[in-house]
Scaffold this active site. Structure first.
Site, mmCIF file in Angstrom:
data_model
loop_
_atom_site.group_PDB
_atom_site.id
_atom_site.type_symbol
_atom_site.label_atom_id
_atom_site.label_comp_id
_atom_site.label_asym_id
_atom_site.label_seq_id
_atom_site.Cartn_x
_atom_site.Cartn_y
_atom_site.Cartn_z
ATOM 1 N N GLY A 115 1.516 5.363 1.182
ATOM 2 C CA GLY A 115 1.435 6.058 2.461
ATOM 3 C C GLY A 115 2.578 5.699 3.389
ATOM 4 O O GLY A 115 2.669 6.241 4.487
ATOM 5 N N HIS A 116 3.442 4.786 2.937
ATOM 6 C CA HIS A 116 4.592 4.376 3.747
ATOM 7 C C HIS A 116 5.895 4.941 3.201
ATOM 8 O O HIS A 116 6.977 4.457 3.540
ATOM 9 C CB HIS A 116 4.687 2.846 3.778
ATOM 10 N N HIS A 167 -0.416 0.443 10.041
ATOM 11 C CA HIS A 167 -1.662 1.087 9.607
ATOM 12 C C HIS A 167 -2.504 1.434 10.824
ATOM 13 O O HIS A 167 -3.709 1.559 10.736
ATOM 14 C CB HIS A 167 -2.443 0.159 8.679
ATOM 15 N N ASP A 223 -2.316 -8.459 0.337
ATOM 16 C CA ASP A 223 -1.095 -8.736 -0.431
ATOM 17 C C ASP A 223 -0.944 -10.233 -0.669
ATOM 18 O O ASP A 223 -0.604 -10.665 -1.769
ATOM 19 C CB ASP A 223 0.126 -8.179 0.319
ATOM 20 N N GLY A 268 0.813 -1.194 0.000
ATOM 21 C CA GLY A 268 0.000 0.000 0.000
ATOM 22 C C GLY A 268 0.854 1.254 0.000
ATOM 23 O O GLY A 268 2.000 1.245 0.452
#
Lengths: 331, 331
Positions: A57-58, A220, A111, A55
């Site tokens: 945002g990391h 998250h 994933d 994802g």
């Protein structure tokens, strides 16, 4: 929300565009898939391809670890969401130099599912994909259920060692085995002091009360093992080191590599303050730090907090860590 | 305060300790002064020494730019406060290889005063210190008063080019002239979305109302030129680029180097979103980006916001930017 975005639903789109513009000397956007970043020089004929995906945002994970002697291609998901099976497949296609592809990713349901589908699709066109699933997050499951643990910043060591092994000309099975060893040798822990907000949601999806900290928080905002009053950096660092090292059970005299990563909104000076104690704790157990990375290496938007990753080293992992890389996250 | 600290009055002490432990392969603490960081290999006989100094809380600036082909020594101030004259002097002593020392620092009252005193003290022991004073922050004074402007992230380019010139074996005057050219060729702008808090104070010393942004904010929360409603990243980036490039007045065809730095608590993906537009604006004026740095290169504790720095290049500055460095901020 005090942030620099355009349309909240196009954060990943805009991030990828800016990323490719900034690092066009190292990376390129896949011509087939706007959610796949590939190293400029990829594919390399006769080299095992090394990919990941996860994802967004990391940042700098995952895309920032694309480059020379690092990942060949990365599948890009929406914020905190798995990339599609198609994106994992296209990443494998970009990375395929005819010797197969190893996909080194983190243990999350989406994933796992999408990588499995990508493996089947790739097999149909003659691309063999093997996998290593990262599970370095100590607090996400007990030691008897290590396979259930999530993958966090230990993935960086898994990528670096796996990719360097591939660059040496190793076989698909050799690269997989080395990457597996790297992540097996990693333990990580996160401590959260403040939440983050998905721009399309507009408010945090979890809370951390002022004056408290969440020990074992996930990337998250997954709940940790306990919420405690926020203590001194020294106490927090001791607790982080204890959780990681107790689980690790390394023999005195072992050499380790360390990552102290901010989660996005924690200033660098605080990471150094944590490291001052972390180093003492590691040394206190008779371990030697061979290499340390301190900074925002694997983040969660603007979450306040930090993670500690410790990897036990052997001669091979030391040699692979020493290989120079050219990737945006490690310039 | 949701932060990892011990005693609020010992933040700098603890930061420096962790920093030196983390990067002991590159830097060392001065044996004479616990507020001076020196490169491990410093001093180098016959090389011009290159130093800086400034308040803490801007990490990785200033200490993170110590290293090979970078700064020889750095004087460390308290949070957002100038180092003492004694610390600047001791940094010069650490850096002195017998060919003099150039001090490349930012235009702030305290730093100006303390560097001046250090110059006098150093002269008494036969160390010649020359200076370049950075003033790249466009919004801190008008174009007719450039000498009044503050120094911000353009200092990184000044250090990198000055230090690389010194590493080539240049004379004191040559190093000074090149560093002066580098900073003369830099323009910067900051936009703030959220304030920061000095730990010993416990609350922000300035406010930025939600839904607004402060255009032209300084690195310590110095007021900008205006407070505006927060707009899209695209609009903000256009405004940042316009302010910098209008002041710059570069001829089409010029090459530039760019830094897009977070101020501490802004996630990396937002810097890429800004850069997507910044790159278009720069290209739209017929300029070519030779090199770009995106990340937390010069911060202000946990301030939310970003800065843009554009340096006009000539052949010498390009060559000096290309020199490999080994320093904690650029690993």
């Amino acid at each position: 929300m005090q942030r620099f975005i355009n349309n909240p639903d196009e954060v990943v789109e805009d991030t990828v565009k800016g990323f490719v513009k900034a690092h066009a000397d190292i990376v390129r956007l896949s011509a087939q898939n706007p959610r796949v970043i590939a190293a400029r020089h990829t594919p390399v004929n006769g080299k095992v391809g090394v990919i990941t995906g996860g994802g967004s945002g990391h940042e700098p994970a995952f895309i920032g670890y694309t480059g020379r002697n690092m990942l060949d291609a990365v599948a890009v998901g929406e914020l905190f969401s798995s990339p599609t099976a198609k994106s994992f497949l296209d990443a494998a296609r970009e990375a395929n130099g005819g010797k197969g592809v190893v996909c080194l990713y983190g243990n999350y349901a989406g994933d796992n599912m999408n990588v499995k589908m990508a493996i089947k699709l790739a097999a149909k066109e003659g691309i063999e994909i093997t996998t290593v699933v990262a599970n370095d997050d100590v607090c996400s499951a007990g030691p008897e259920e290590r396979e259930k643990r999530r993958g966090v910043a230990g993935e960086i060591f898994m990528w670096k060692c796996g990719a360097a092994k591939a660059a040496e000309g190793a076989s698909l099975e050799e690269v997989r085995a080395t990457a597996q060893k790297a992540i097996d040798n990693c333990r990580s822990i996160g401590v959260g002091l403040g939440p983050c907000t998905l721009p399309s949601v507009g408010h945090p999806n979890f809370t951390i009360e002022p004056g408290t900290m969440e020990v074992g928080i996930g990337h998250h905002g997954e709940p940790g093992v306990r919420v405690e009053p926020l203590r001194s950096a020294r106490d927090v660092a001791e607790e982080m080191a204890k959780i990681v090292l107790d689980d690790h059970q390394l023999a005195a005299g072992s050499e380790v590599a360390v990552i102290v990563s901010g989660l996005g909104a924690t200033p660098l000076n605080e990471l150094y303050i944590l490291h001052d104690t972390i180093e003492s704790e590691i040394a206190g157990r008779g371990l030697t730090i061979y290499r340390v990375y301190i900074g925002n290496y694997f983040t969660s938007l603007e979450m306040v907090g930090a993670t500690l990753t410790v990897m036990a080293l052997d001669d091979e992992l030391k040699r692979l860590l020493d290989v120079d890389v050219q990737c945006p996250a490690m310039l």
